[in-house]
Write an enzyme that holds these catalytic residues in place. Structure first.
Site, mmCIF file in Angstrom:
data_model
loop_
_atom_site.group_PDB
_atom_site.id
_atom_site.type_symbol
_atom_site.label_atom_id
_atom_site.label_comp_id
_atom_site.label_asym_id
_atom_site.label_seq_id
_atom_site.Cartn_x
_atom_site.Cartn_y
_atom_site.Cartn_z
ATOM 1 N N ALA A 1 2.222 -14.446 33.575
ATOM 2 C CA ALA A 1 2.231 -15.426 32.471
ATOM 3 C C ALA A 1 2.409 -16.863 32.937
ATOM 4 O O ALA A 1 1.871 -17.784 32.326
ATOM 5 C CB ALA A 1 3.352 -15.051 31.502
ATOM 6 N N HIS A 2 3.152 -17.057 34.040
ATOM 7 C CA HIS A 2 3.533 -18.442 34.319
ATOM 8 C C HIS A 2 2.428 -19.290 34.947
ATOM 9 O O HIS A 2 2.596 -20.487 35.143
ATOM 10 C CB HIS A 2 4.848 -18.520 35.104
ATOM 11 C CG HIS A 2 4.795 -18.155 36.553
ATOM 12 N ND1 HIS A 2 4.966 -19.081 37.553
ATOM 13 C CD2 HIS A 2 4.639 -16.965 37.168
ATOM 14 C CE1 HIS A 2 4.923 -18.462 38.720
ATOM 15 N NE2 HIS A 2 4.723 -17.178 38.522
ATOM 16 N N THR B 1 13.883 -1.383 30.189
ATOM 17 C CA THR B 1 13.789 -1.887 28.811
ATOM 18 C C THR B 1 12.840 -3.072 28.758
ATOM 19 O O THR B 1 12.936 -3.983 29.582
ATOM 20 C CB THR B 1 15.196 -2.304 28.322
ATOM 21 O OG1 THR B 1 16.049 -1.181 28.451
ATOM 22 C CG2 THR B 1 15.164 -2.783 26.875
ATOM 23 N N CYS C 1 4.535 -20.094 46.320
ATOM 24 C CA CYS C 1 5.091 -18.760 46.081
ATOM 25 C C CYS C 1 5.465 -18.088 47.391
ATOM 26 O O CYS C 1 5.840 -16.937 47.420
ATOM 27 C CB CYS C 1 4.086 -17.880 45.358
ATOM 28 S SG CYS C 1 2.946 -18.748 44.328
ATOM 29 N N GLY D 1 3.718 -11.117 38.602
ATOM 30 C CA GLY D 1 2.541 -10.841 39.417
ATOM 31 C C GLY D 1 2.944 -10.043 40.649
ATOM 32 O O GLY D 1 2.244 -9.106 41.066
ATOM 33 N N THR D 2 4.074 -10.385 41.229
ATOM 34 C CA THR D 2 4.538 -9.691 42.436
ATOM 35 C C THR D 2 4.773 -8.211 42.138
ATOM 36 O O THR D 2 4.342 -7.333 42.893
ATOM 37 C CB THR D 2 5.846 -10.342 42.948
ATOM 38 O OG1 THR D 2 5.564 -11.700 43.280
ATOM 39 C CG2 THR D 2 6.401 -9.613 44.153
ATOM 40 N N GLN E 1 -4.334 -16.143 39.356
ATOM 41 C CA GLN E 1 -4.774 -17.539 39.272
ATOM 42 C C GLN E 1 -6.041 -17.688 38.437
ATOM 43 O O GLN E 1 -6.316 -18.773 37.931
ATOM 44 C CB GLN E 1 -5.037 -18.111 40.673
ATOM 45 C CG GLN E 1 -3.797 -18.267 41.528
ATOM 46 C CD GLN E 1 -2.862 -19.389 41.061
ATOM 47 O OE1 GLN E 1 -3.194 -20.208 40.217
ATOM 48 N NE2 GLN E 1 -1.661 -19.405 41.620
ATOM 49 N N ASN F 1 -5.035 -18.563 45.452
ATOM 50 C CA ASN F 1 -4.002 -19.490 44.999
ATOM 51 C C ASN F 1 -3.871 -20.741 45.858
ATOM 52 O O ASN F 1 -3.322 -21.744 45.424
ATOM 53 C CB ASN F 1 -2.650 -18.770 44.939
ATOM 54 C CG ASN F 1 -2.337 -18.000 46.188
ATOM 55 O OD1 ASN F 1 -3.094 -17.110 46.579
ATOM 56 N ND2 ASN F 1 -1.250 -18.333 46.853
HETATM 57 C C1 LIG Z 1 -2.532 -15.108 43.306
HETATM 58 C C2 LIG Z 1 -1.090 -14.823 43.025
HETATM 59 N N1 LIG Z 1 -0.666 -13.552 42.992
HETATM 60 C C3 LIG Z 1 0.609 -13.239 42.749
HETATM 61 C C4 LIG Z 1 1.541 -14.216 42.518
HETATM 62 C C5 LIG Z 1 2.971 -13.821 42.288
HETATM 63 O O1 LIG Z 1 3.274 -13.906 40.917
HETATM 64 P P1 LIG Z 1 4.775 -14.012 40.394
HETATM 65 O O2 LIG Z 1 5.256 -15.392 40.726
HETATM 66 O O3 LIG Z 1 4.656 -13.801 38.902
HETATM 67 O O4 LIG Z 1 5.543 -12.953 41.040
HETATM 68 C C6 LIG Z 1 1.136 -15.567 42.562
HETATM 69 C C7 LIG Z 1 2.047 -16.699 42.393
HETATM 70 O O5 LIG Z 1 3.134 -16.748 42.139
HETATM 71 C C8 LIG Z 1 -0.214 -15.875 42.813
HETATM 72 O O6 LIG Z 1 -0.643 -17.125 42.874
#
Ligand SMILES: Cc1ncc(COP(=O)(O)O)c(C=O)c1O
Length: 388
Positions: free
Chosen positions: A201-202, A238, A328, A72-73, A180, A152
């Site tokens: 995914a997580h 990759t 996070c 997500g980041t 979320q 979140n």
């Molecule tokens: C709303 C939201 N955006 C982005 C992220 C970041 O995702 P990632 O942990 O896959 O980098 C998170 C949580 O980790 C989240 O809750």
């Protein structure tokens, strides 16, 4: 050791065994580098492209609109910086909400350092952005609006289709972070006029380290990772075949089980709120009870302001895992007050008293009772410590 009760699904949700099984298939030596021309490479390419088709179908998108990423980041950074740089000739103004995840917030702050201008939209006490505020913030040089769909920390869900409509009307690229909310709300980019959408995914019982970006056909985006030109040149590296397969399977399971899982989560969330408010009359809910994700509740406790970290650690000793604010963010471990809770009007002491409980498909009703009993014990311990 007694089983631990996991109530922190918004931080990361346990891997579904069906997802793990799917991923294991692609961890065999049979699958090579998808860019290689031999048989193993071709198998890898077929696997990735089959996942792209399935992920696109799940989102109601075209396969060419899906870019796989590592998280997500990464997706959010690619969206903000990629759109900003690709549209620099049109303007340099960006609008985001004041309750974005840190990876959007900090990407935007970085863009300000390199010459872009940003407007941070306020939210009301429930965490909702007012569409009129968005309209008034739009300028002739606005090139990007990014507003999180489901928050979140407090779970507030924004009227995303309304924002999409406003942005489309002005010809401005609209991005939403749906990490979320994807799989927990019926969000589809085309229904809400979303140009770019982040998922990972997580948060949906898939693996950590896998994400994707929906990029509407025709949207201009500059890559951040330069290399071999993977993912149509937008995201070189990759492909993580097993991660992509895990993300895709997790998306499909959410869709297949949506009609059972979501009502179950809503019932559990309501039951949690009612039981907590009944047992602890000094408790209150931060955020919206009407416009909210089915699985996140953020509680504050009058008289226990500033005590969230101690409550969390006492609960942890009793085998219950919850969160203060967002896991996070390094703010949570450093016990810095959350910018989201500040934005809805909590002072720093109140914000340091907030506990986030987030449910998932593997929770059961008795987890709520165990949480409440543990909270009762934790409050007693805090009392006896403060009377010592
Ligand atoms: C709303 C939201 N955006 C982005 C992220 C970041 O995702 P990632 O942990 O896959 O980098 C998170 C949580 O980790 C989240 O809750």
């Amino acid at each position: 050791m007694p089983a631990r009760i996991y109530l922190d699904n918004a931080a990361s949700s346990p891997l579904d065994p069906r997802v793990r099984e799917e991923m294991l298939k692609y961890m065999s030596p049979e699958y090579g580098n998808p860019s290689s021309l031999h048989r193993s490479g071709r198998l890898g390419r077929e696997a990735v492209e089959a996942c792209r088709e399935r992920a696109a179908k799940n989102m109601g998108a075209d396969p060419s609109e899906i870019v796989f990423t590592s998280s997500g980041t990464e997706s959010n950074n690619l969206a903000l910086k990629g759109i900003a740089f690709a549209n620099r000739d049109r303007g340099s103004h960006i609008i985001i909400s004041s309750i974005e995840h840190d990876c959007v917030l900090n990407a935007c702050r970085w863009l300000e350092k390199v010459g872009f201008e940003a407007t941070y939209l306020p939210v009301d006490s429930q965490g909702l952005v007012d569409p009129d505020d968005l309209k008034s913030a739009i300028r002739s040089d606005t090139i990007l609006v990014s507003i999180i769909h489901g928050n979140n920390e407090i779970g507030t869900v924004q009227p995303i289709a309304e924002f999409g409509r406003i942005c489309r009307g002005h010809g401005i690229c609209f991005h939403t972070d749906a990490c979320q909310s994807y799989g927990k709300t019926p969000i589809r980019p085309s229904d809400s006029m979303i140009d770019i959408m982040t998922i990972n995914a997580h948060k949906i019982h898939g693996p950590k380290g896998a994400g994707a970006l929906f990029i509407r056909k025709g949207a201009r985006i500059e890559p951040l990772l330069h290399g071999g030109g993977h993912e149509k040149g937008i995201r070189s590296s990759t492909e993580n075949i097993a991660g992509i397969a895990g993300l895709t399977k997790a998306m499909e399971l959410c869709a297949a089980e949506f009609d059972n899982t979501i009502p179950f989560l809503i019932r559990m969330r309501e039951s949690l709120i009612l039981k907590v408010l009944d047992r602890f009359p000094f408790a209150y809910v931060n955020g919206s009870r009407a416009f909210c994700l089915p699985n996140i509740v953020n509680f504050g406790f009058h008289g226990y302001e500033g005590e969230a970290m101690r409550l969390l650690l006492l609960l942890d000793e009793m085998g219950i895992e919850v969160s203060t604010g967002s896991a996070c963010s390094s703010n949570a471990s450093e016990n810095k007050p959350s910018h989201v809770l500040a934005a809805i009007g909590l002072n720093p002491i109140q914000a340091r008293g907030a506990l986030r409980i987030s449910l998932g498909r593997f929770n059961i009703e008795s987890d709520i009772d165990s949480f409440i009993n543990a909270m009762s014990e934790a409050f007693k311990k805090l009392h006896s410590l403060s009377n010592e």
